[in-house]
Scaffold this motif. Sequence first.
Motif, PDB file in Angstrom:
ATOM      1  N   ASN A 274      19.346 -36.836  -5.820  1.00 25.86           N
ATOM      2  CA  ASN A 274      19.246 -37.362  -4.985  1.00 25.86           C
ATOM      3  C   ASN A 274      17.569 -38.014  -5.123  1.00 25.86           C
ATOM      4  O   ASN A 274      16.748 -37.555  -5.655  1.00 25.86           O
ATOM      5  N   LEU A 275      17.283 -39.318  -4.581  1.00 20.89           N
ATOM      6  CA  LEU A 275      16.846 -40.105  -4.407  1.00 20.89           C
ATOM      7  C   LEU A 275      15.463 -39.704  -3.667  1.00 20.89           C
ATOM      8  O   LEU A 275      15.518 -40.765  -2.575  1.00 20.89           O
ATOM      9  N   ASP A 276      14.139 -38.666  -3.560  1.00 21.15           N
ATOM     10  CA  ASP A 276      13.533 -38.785  -2.576  1.00 21.15           C
ATOM     11  C   ASP A 276      12.708 -39.509  -3.204  1.00 21.15           C
ATOM     12  O   ASP A 276      11.805 -39.300  -3.718  1.00 21.15           O
ATOM     13  N   LEU A 277      12.097 -40.338  -2.217  1.00 22.40           N
ATOM     14  CA  LEU A 277      11.392 -41.732  -2.164  1.00 22.40           C
ATOM     15  C   LEU A 277       9.769 -40.924  -2.587  1.00 22.40           C
ATOM     16  O   LEU A 277       8.674 -41.639  -3.598  1.00 22.40           O
ATOM     17  N   ARG A 278       9.557 -39.764  -2.047  1.00 18.58           N
ATOM     18  CA  ARG A 278       8.285 -38.698  -1.912  1.00 18.58           C
ATOM     19  C   ARG A 278       8.097 -37.970  -2.859  1.00 18.58           C
ATOM     20  O   ARG A 278       6.347 -38.126  -3.463  1.00 18.58           O
TER      21      ARG A 278
END
Length: 128
Positions: free
Chosen positions: A12-16
């Motif tokens: 999962n690429l959670d930008l935060r």
Amino acid sequence: MNIAVNSKRPVNLDLRTIKLPVTAYTSILHRISGVILFVAVAILLWMLDTSLSSESGFEQVKSCLQNPLAKLVIWGILSALLYHLIAGVRHLVMDAGVGEGLESGKRGSQVVIVVSAIVIVLLGVWIW
């Protein structure tokens, strides 16, 4: 045929949660300041055209620049200009072969941020 997927790939690429290096922040800010300057050219050209059209136009621009919101916009435009200038000088120095290494690049980015912050604060004091 079933091929195993690399288990080290991000799920999962959670930008935060992504932590970028300081060099990435200076690069992103350099691009953002360039876009701000591109848009600001229209505002500044309108102000120049209005101020040169007549004496009343000059007074209109002069009174507009006394507004705190207008001062904030001008401060933002000049801040973008100064940051873009300082980061651009860093790029020119790197093009000359100085500060291209990993550690020196990080140090150069830190210097750009610190110098820009100091100059932008001084600009704000001068405007207000």
